[in-house]
Design an enzyme around this catalytic site. Structure first.
Site, PDB file in Angstrom:
ATOM      1  N   ASP A  13      37.918  -1.221 -14.837  1.00  9.84           N
ATOM      2  CA  ASP A  13      39.521  -1.790 -14.997  1.00  9.84           C
ATOM      3  C   ASP A  13      39.436  -2.434 -16.496  1.00  9.84           C
ATOM      4  O   ASP A  13      40.173  -3.215 -16.742  1.00  9.84           O
ATOM      5  CB  ASP A  13      39.990  -2.643 -14.172  1.00  9.84           C
ATOM      6  CG  ASP A  13      40.154  -1.957 -12.693  1.00  9.84           C
ATOM      7  OD1 ASP A  13      40.064  -0.819 -12.656  1.00  9.84           O
ATOM      8  OD2 ASP A  13      39.831  -2.794 -11.939  1.00  9.84           O
ATOM      9  N   LYS A  16      39.315   1.409 -20.055  1.00  8.48           N
ATOM     10  CA  LYS A  16      38.613   2.438 -20.434  1.00  8.48           C
ATOM     11  C   LYS A  16      39.540   3.620 -20.797  1.00  8.48           C
ATOM     12  O   LYS A  16      39.158   4.433 -22.092  1.00  8.48           O
ATOM     13  CB  LYS A  16      37.430   2.679 -19.680  1.00  8.48           C
ATOM     14  CG  LYS A  16      36.322   1.921 -19.228  1.00  8.48           C
ATOM     15  CD  LYS A  16      35.312   2.363 -18.277  1.00  8.48           C
ATOM     16  CE  LYS A  16      35.886   2.625 -17.073  1.00  8.48           C
ATOM     17  NZ  LYS A  16      36.096   1.480 -16.271  1.00  8.48           N
ATOM     18  N   GLY A  40      40.639   4.879 -11.198  1.00  9.97           N
ATOM     19  CA  GLY A  40      42.135   4.901 -11.630  1.00  9.97           C
ATOM     20  C   GLY A  40      42.125   4.883 -12.982  1.00  9.97           C
ATOM     21  O   GLY A  40      42.355   3.475 -13.383  1.00  9.97           O
ATOM     22  N   HIS A  41      42.341   5.767 -13.789  1.00  8.52           N
ATOM     23  CA  HIS A  41      42.369   5.821 -15.173  1.00  8.52           C
ATOM     24  C   HIS A  41      43.827   5.975 -15.883  1.00  8.52           C
ATOM     25  O   HIS A  41      44.250   7.096 -15.759  1.00  8.52           O
ATOM     26  CB  HIS A  41      41.385   6.956 -15.840  1.00  8.52           C
ATOM     27  CG  HIS A  41      39.809   6.419 -16.013  1.00  8.52           C
ATOM     28  ND1 HIS A  41      39.076   7.092 -15.842  1.00  8.52           N
ATOM     29  CD2 HIS A  41      39.588   5.072 -15.261  1.00  8.52           C
ATOM     30  CE1 HIS A  41      37.827   6.567 -15.828  1.00  8.52           C
ATOM     31  NE2 HIS A  41      38.041   5.289 -15.209  1.00  8.52           N
ATOM     32  N   GLN A 223      34.318   2.721 -13.207  1.00  4.60           N
ATOM     33  CA  GLN A 223      33.935   1.428 -13.002  1.00  4.60           C
ATOM     34  C   GLN A 223      33.420   0.875 -14.258  1.00  4.60           C
ATOM     35  O   GLN A 223      33.560   1.031 -15.147  1.00  4.60           O
ATOM     36  CB  GLN A 223      32.929   1.642 -11.836  1.00  4.60           C
ATOM     37  CG  GLN A 223      33.792   2.167 -10.537  1.00  4.60           C
ATOM     38  CD  GLN A 223      33.853   3.656 -10.410  1.00  4.60           C
ATOM     39  OE1 GLN A 223      32.824   4.390 -10.637  1.00  4.60           O
ATOM     40  NE2 GLN A 223      34.883   4.072 -10.003  1.00  4.60           N
TER      41      GLN A 223
HETATM   42  P1  IMP Z   1      33.894   1.859  -3.775  1.00  7.27           P
HETATM   43  O1  IMP Z   1      33.327   2.634  -5.158  1.00  7.27           O
HETATM   44  O2  IMP Z   1      35.050   2.357  -3.338  1.00  7.27           O
HETATM   45  O3  IMP Z   1      32.599   2.220  -2.870  1.00  7.27           O
HETATM   46  O4  IMP Z   1      33.936   0.581  -3.860  1.00  7.27           O
HETATM   47  C1  IMP Z   1      33.136  -0.580  -4.109  1.00  7.27           C
HETATM   48  C2  IMP Z   1      33.494  -1.572  -4.978  1.00  7.27           C
HETATM   49  O5  IMP Z   1      33.915  -1.235  -6.238  1.00  7.27           O
HETATM   50  C3  IMP Z   1      34.647  -2.444  -4.682  1.00  7.27           C
HETATM   51  O6  IMP Z   1      34.845  -3.787  -4.790  1.00  7.27           O
HETATM   52  C4  IMP Z   1      35.668  -1.616  -5.628  1.00  7.27           C
HETATM   53  O7  IMP Z   1      36.846  -2.591  -5.488  1.00  7.27           O
HETATM   54  C5  IMP Z   1      35.046  -1.452  -6.687  1.00  7.27           C
HETATM   55  N1  IMP Z   1      35.516  -0.280  -7.346  1.00  7.27           N
HETATM   56  C6  IMP Z   1      35.609   0.956  -7.149  1.00  7.27           C
HETATM   57  N2  IMP Z   1      35.746   1.629  -8.303  1.00  7.27           N
HETATM   58  C7  IMP Z   1      36.515   0.911  -9.003  1.00  7.27           C
HETATM   59  C8  IMP Z   1      37.412   0.965 -10.265  1.00  7.27           C
HETATM   60  O8  IMP Z   1      37.623   2.067 -10.743  1.00  7.27           O
HETATM   61  N3  IMP Z   1      37.786  -0.063 -10.707  1.00  7.27           N
HETATM   62  C9  IMP Z   1      37.628  -1.379 -10.337  1.00  7.27           C
HETATM   63  N4  IMP Z   1      36.665  -1.628  -9.192  1.00  7.27           N
HETATM   64  C10 IMP Z   1      36.354  -0.380  -8.449  1.00  7.27           C
END
Ligand code: IMP
Length: 421
Positions: A13, A16, A40-41, A223
């Protein structure tokens, strides 16, 4: 010809999508290399907001080719929704969106298992419940289904049946949930073949040829560094590698193809989900940053945890990823704070360290300095010189400490709020 990788230097977040939208103007091809619809971009163009979960945000530039690389885990239902939405808004993406034939499918059982694991676990990760972990696990277990499999339907069906057998055993016997039917899974895959099959190619080959032909490429990370499965705050991480290794692995490019690695960081820090966060602000400041910065997850809507700029965290990201440029986003969100804290190191049992692997964060106490804030509205500034002196001092301090140039600054959500330092 040039090849740039854009990587989040914090916990995702970092803004990017907005930076990638800006950088896309100078490239021919944008490649998403890892993650899935957990990302979520958000991009704002002419006051219109777009949120992409899978398709590279570069798709909004009509003359660019966008690639979903082999490292991505692709939810076919989500992808088709994004394609339809873009087409409805008048974007012609037919020949501009390419999908690697070795990306893995996220299927309904992955999403169900992700949620069930979160619900049942005493050690919650706080995942986005998009099936990311279960899908990457299947990839490693070699029971995953890949996009290119749609071209051999009998084999696909056989492999889907074999995977389902294992998944349904888990669902029924561990969680007491109903099984998934093969017909449902095949229905989703056939629909994907019908609507997006023509986009599925060997993208590694495509990229190598493009680079040979002098095209420029931007690799888009999802991420961020501290969510990396190896280098992040394990186990509170995602299941892929947003870092430089993941960029090569998930695109098929090699280390010598890369010219620049841009680290993208917010002017403060946020994270969603569980896990250590050394510079998390107190309740008042956290709430103020959250409201000023509209810090709510673009995928899940969850409120983000907010805190102060963490130099050791970004230092580690620079070290691991070889970042040679930095982009600082959301500087405007700090406007109005009388004092702005910056973490300059950590205290571990009385000893000062300048950076450590984020997986050790549980044990550190942040050491802060305070800098003077500013009250001026900076959202109209379009050069470093126009920024108030205290904002300049803040950025100069960060740049000096990190020893990497801040090349881009952004002071607002839209396309035009980013400028070069
Ligand atoms: P997962 O990727 O859904 O397995 O989540 C694992 C961890 O990564 C959690 O803490 C999510 O909140 C975090 N996470 C996954 N995708 C994002 C993102 O795009 N932005 C911020 N945190 C993310």
């Amino acid at each position: 010809m040039s090849c740039t990788v854009a990587i989040g230097a914090q916990w995702g977040d970092e803004g990017k999508a907005k930076m990638i939208d800006y950088l896309t103007r100078d490239v021919d091809i944008v490649v998403r290399y890892q993650g899935g619809a957990n990302a979520g971009h958000t991009v704002v163009v002419d006051d219109k907001k777009f949120v992409f979960h899978l398709i590279p945000s570069g798709i909004l530039h009509e003359d660019k080719v966008c690639i979903i690389g082999n490292g991505v885990v692709l939810d076919p239902v989500e992808l088709l929704e994004e394609i339809i939405l873009l087409e409805k808004k008048g974007y012609d993406i037919k020949d501009r969106l390419l999908i690697s034939d070795s990306a893995h499918f996220i299927l309904p059982y992955h999403k169900t298992l992700d949620s069930l694991m979160e619900n049942f676990s005493d050690e919650k990760i706080g995942t986005t419940r998009r099936g990311i972990g279960p899908c990457y696990s299947d990839k490693c277990l070699r029971i995953g289904l890949r996009t290119g499999d749609i071209f051999d339907l009998p084999t696909l069906e056989r492999r889907a049946e074999a995977a389902l057998k294992i998944k349904n055993l888990q669902l029924e016997n561990i969680y007491g949930e109903p099984p998934f039917a093969l017909d449902e899974i095949m229905g989703i895959l056939l629909q994907f073949k019908d609507k997006a099959g023509s986009m599925v190619i060997n993208t590694q080959e495509y990229l190598h040829n493009a680079i040979k032909d002098g095209k420029s490429v931007l690799l888009e990370g999802a991420q961020g560094h501290a969510l990396d499965i190896d280098h992040g705050t394990y186990p509170y991480v995602t299941s892929s590698s947003p870092t430089i290794g993941g960029a090569l692995l998930g695109s098929g490019l090699n280390a010598f193809d890369i010219d620049d690695v841009i680290g993208i960081t917010k002017a403060y820090v946020t994270r969603v989900g569980e896990g250590p966060f050394p510079t998390e602000a107190d309740e008042d400041d956290s709430e103020r940053l959250r409201v000023n910065g509209n810090e709510f997850g673009a995928t899940t809507g969850r409120p983000r945890r907010c805190g102060w700029f963490d130099l050791p965290l970004v230092k580690k990201a620079i070290q691991i990823n070889g970042m040679n440029k930095l982009a600082i986003t959301k500087l405007d969100v700090l406007t109005g704070f009388e004092k702005i804290k910056v973490c300059i190191g950590y205290d571990i049992k009385g000893e000062r360290v300048d950076t450590i692997c984020p997986s050790k964060f549980g044990k550190v106490k942040p050491l802060f300095i305070e800098m003077d804030g500013w009250n001026e509205n900076i959202s109209k500034c379009r050069s470093f010189a126009e920024l108030p002196k205290n904002a300049q001092d803040y950025l100069n301090f960060i740049e000096d400490e990190l020893n990497v140039p801040i090349t881009y600054i952004s002071v607002g959500p839209g396309r035009d709020f980013t400028f070069k330092k």
